[in-house]
Design a protein around this motif. Structure first.
Motif, PDB file in Angstrom:
ATOM      1  N   LEU A   1      -4.624   0.625  -3.468  1.00  0.00           N
ATOM      2  CA  LEU A   1      -5.639  -0.416  -3.608  1.00  0.00           C
ATOM      3  C   LEU A   1      -6.991   0.228  -3.314  1.00  0.00           C
ATOM      4  O   LEU A   1      -7.142   0.904  -2.296  1.00  0.00           O
ATOM      5  N   PHE A   2      -7.956   0.026  -4.213  1.00  0.00           N
ATOM      6  CA  PHE A   2      -9.245   0.704  -3.973  1.00  0.00           C
ATOM      7  C   PHE A   2     -10.437  -0.110  -4.462  1.00  0.00           C
ATOM      8  O   PHE A   2     -10.294  -1.072  -5.207  1.00  0.00           O
TER       9      PHE A   2
ATOM     10  N   PRO B   1       0.808  -1.230   0.000  1.00  0.00           N
ATOM     11  CA  PRO B   1       0.000   0.000   0.000  1.00  0.00           C
ATOM     12  C   PRO B   1       0.836   1.273   0.000  1.00  0.00           C
ATOM     13  O   PRO B   1       0.329   2.334  -0.368  1.00  0.00           O
ATOM     14  N   ALA B   2       2.101   1.167   0.383  1.00  0.00           N
ATOM     15  CA  ALA B   2       2.945   2.364   0.354  1.00  0.00           C
ATOM     16  C   ALA B   2       3.302   2.727  -1.088  1.00  0.00           C
ATOM     17  O   ALA B   2       3.671   3.858  -1.378  1.00  0.00           O
TER      18      ALA B   2
ATOM     19  N   LEU C   1      -7.751   0.045   2.103  1.00  0.00           N
ATOM     20  CA  LEU C   1      -8.728   0.220   1.024  1.00  0.00           C
ATOM     21  C   LEU C   1      -9.378   1.602   1.089  1.00  0.00           C
ATOM     22  O   LEU C   1      -9.605   2.244   0.066  1.00  0.00           O
ATOM     23  N   ARG C   2      -9.667   2.046   2.297  1.00  0.00           N
ATOM     24  CA  ARG C   2     -10.323   3.350   2.454  1.00  0.00           C
ATOM     25  C   ARG C   2      -9.415   4.474   1.961  1.00  0.00           C
ATOM     26  O   ARG C   2      -9.823   5.338   1.198  1.00  0.00           O
ATOM     27  N   GLN C   3      -8.152   4.396   2.380  1.00  0.00           N
ATOM     28  CA  GLN C   3      -7.210   5.450   1.962  1.00  0.00           C
ATOM     29  C   GLN C   3      -6.911   5.369   0.464  1.00  0.00           C
ATOM     30  O   GLN C   3      -6.820   6.389  -0.203  1.00  0.00           O
ATOM     31  N   GLY C   4      -6.765   4.144  -0.035  1.00  0.00           N
ATOM     32  CA  GLY C   4      -6.503   3.973  -1.463  1.00  0.00           C
ATOM     33  C   GLY C   4      -7.660   4.512  -2.291  1.00  0.00           C
ATOM     34  O   GLY C   4      -7.463   5.145  -3.339  1.00  0.00           O
ATOM     35  N   THR C   5      -8.869   4.295  -1.792  1.00  0.00           N
ATOM     36  CA  THR C   5     -10.062   4.761  -2.505  1.00  0.00           C
ATOM     37  C   THR C   5     -10.114   6.289  -2.520  1.00  0.00           C
ATOM     38  O   THR C   5     -10.508   6.898  -3.511  1.00  0.00           O
ATOM     39  N   GLU C   6      -9.691   6.893  -1.426  1.00  0.00           N
ATOM     40  CA  GLU C   6      -9.671   8.356  -1.365  1.00  0.00           C
ATOM     41  C   GLU C   6      -8.731   8.934  -2.430  1.00  0.00           C
ATOM     42  O   GLU C   6      -9.085   9.874  -3.138  1.00  0.00           O
ATOM     43  N   VAL C   7      -7.555   8.352  -2.532  1.00  0.00           N
ATOM     44  CA  VAL C   7      -6.579   8.810  -3.542  1.00  0.00           C
ATOM     45  C   VAL C   7      -7.144   8.580  -4.949  1.00  0.00           C
ATOM     46  O   VAL C   7      -7.070   9.452  -5.824  1.00  0.00           O
ATOM     47  N   ALA C   8      -7.745   7.418  -5.145  1.00  0.00           N
ATOM     48  CA  ALA C   8      -8.296   7.078  -6.457  1.00  0.00           C
ATOM     49  C   ALA C   8      -9.403   8.046  -6.850  1.00  0.00           C
ATOM     50  O   ALA C   8      -9.497   8.477  -8.003  1.00  0.00           O
TER      51      ALA C   8
END
Ligand code: TRP
Length: 384
Positions: free
Chosen positions: A85-86, A80-81, A340-347
């Motif tokens: 992932l989203f 994840p770094a 997943l939550r953070q990856g989704t925010e970036v996405a």
């Protein structure tokens, strides 16, 4: 124009745990690309919205498998770094893009898409509907999923899409949409390249029964999360050469699933470490390469049991670190969901930027700063 960034977007439908076909077909490559440091941005998508296009009546299956796929991703080495992932359904911008792209694709073109054609067959959608079977007929959302996939790819300005061979028509369809959009509305979208596995065995790993595809419904999968014992049992039951009845008989390597798996997984170091698999009471061999194993199998005298024992060691050698990481992550689900939550925010931020550019190119950004004033001025001309 700024220098083109190198960006990866790819993903999987969460309809089950990932198996070794997913691994050699795409996942292993993604991890290598991630670790190569050659990419500026990497997005890995759990395609739950796409999974719902043919699972509308079974949303629970999709919901349950989101975490399974996330666990498989992270245990296989997606970090994840370095990779975002989203969850697809949480990026609403993707559906809005799809709606505009739909106008750039014809029904006839979708009907010619080989993957769509094949999947419609496979799911029995093409059977005539007589009202008694609500499964008959193709759901419109399913029919359009190649367009939604074009949104997934272009929203992230992906240059590179590492996927299996079956996804080739999707990438081609995406490239057509990009060219059409850019021709009609001006250069806006990036045309992506597909990245296929370089090894023929990995392009389409057959099931343990020798059938063309590893698939959950056929029950011929080896999962990344299978235990060492499960892997050994599945390998023992594998399809080989049906004419190789006696150990002394010459055997066929082509179309022999055990050898296909070895082509996909075996590394030179495995001969030193697992060489004892080929030491038996009746016959003993000291192989230094897969070519030597194949030559002996073809000549006769090498039994399936030895080759299978070796394959099981080779597979477990690859899967053991993945299993170990999975066990640890399974005990820390809050962390996995947070990823997943953070990856989704970036996405979402990335997709929103592309959507804004798309709407600007289409001139449907009426209320953007500065645009409304211009619009009022322009329209007022009519009534002067
Ligand atoms: N169609 C892919 C599959 O079935 C999943 C997917 C959805 C995807 N959108 C994508 C893959 C975009 C690559 C790029 O596994």
């Amino acid at each position: 124009m700024a220098e083109q960034k190198k960006i990866i977007l790819t993903g999987d439908r969460p309809t089950g745990r990932l198996h070794i076909g997913h691994y050699v077909g795409s996942l292993r490559r993604r991890v290598e690309l991630q670790n190569s440091g050659a990419f500026d941005e990497i997005y890995i998508m759990i395609a739950d919205a796409q999974a719902l296009t043919d699972n509308a009546d079974n949303p629970e299956k999709v919901r349950q498998n989101i975490i399974e796929v996330a666990l498989d991703y992270m245990s296989a080495g997606l970090d994840p770094a370095r990779s975002h992932l989203f969850i697809q359904s949480q990026v609403a911008e993707l559906t809005e893009l799809t709606f505009y792209y739909m106008n750039l694709v014809t029904v006839q073109r979708l009907q010619r898409n080989p993957t769509v054609k094949q999947e419609i067959q496979l799911r029995g959608y093409s059977e005539a509907s007589d009202g008694s079977d609500n499964k008959a007929g193709t759901p419109v959302g399913f029919f359009c999923y190649p367009i939604s996939q074009a949104s997934d790819i272009t929203a992230f300005r992906a240059t590179t899409v590492p996927v299996g061979e079956d996804q080739e028509p999707m990438i081609e369809q995406t490239r057509e949409i990009v060219r059409k959009f850019n021709a009609v509305y001006g250069p806006t979208l990036v045309e992506p390249e597909i990245l296929l596995p370089d090894n023929a065995a990995c392009l389409r790993l057959p099931g343990t029964d020798g059938k063309a595809k590893m698939s959950k419904s056929l029950g011929n999968c080896i999962y990344l999360s299978d235990s060492a014992e499960e892997v050994r049992a599945k390998v023992r039951g594998m399809y080989t050469d049906p004419n190789h009845l006696q150990v002394s008989d010459p055997g066929r390597v082509e179309g022999n699933t055990v050898f296909t798996y070895l082509d996909a997984f075996c590394k030179p170091e495995h001969f030193g470490r697992f060489g004892e698999c080929f030491h038996g009471k009746k016959a003993s061999f000291d192989f230094g390469s897969l070519d030597e194993v194949k030559a002996q199998y073809r000549a006769g005298g090498l039994g399936d049991v030895m080759v299978k024992n070796f394959l099981a060691e080779v597979l477990n050698d690859t899967l053991e670190p993945i299993r170990r990481r999975r066990k640890a992550l399974e005990q820390d689900l809050p962390y996995v969901y947070e990823v997943l939550r953070q990856g989704t925010e970036v996405a979402r931020a990335k997709a929103a930027q592309t959507l804004a550019d798309v709407k600007k190119a289409m001139r449907i950004n009426y209320f953007d700063p500065g645009v409304l004033e211009e619009l009022i001025k322009e329209q007022s001309e009519k009534y002067k």
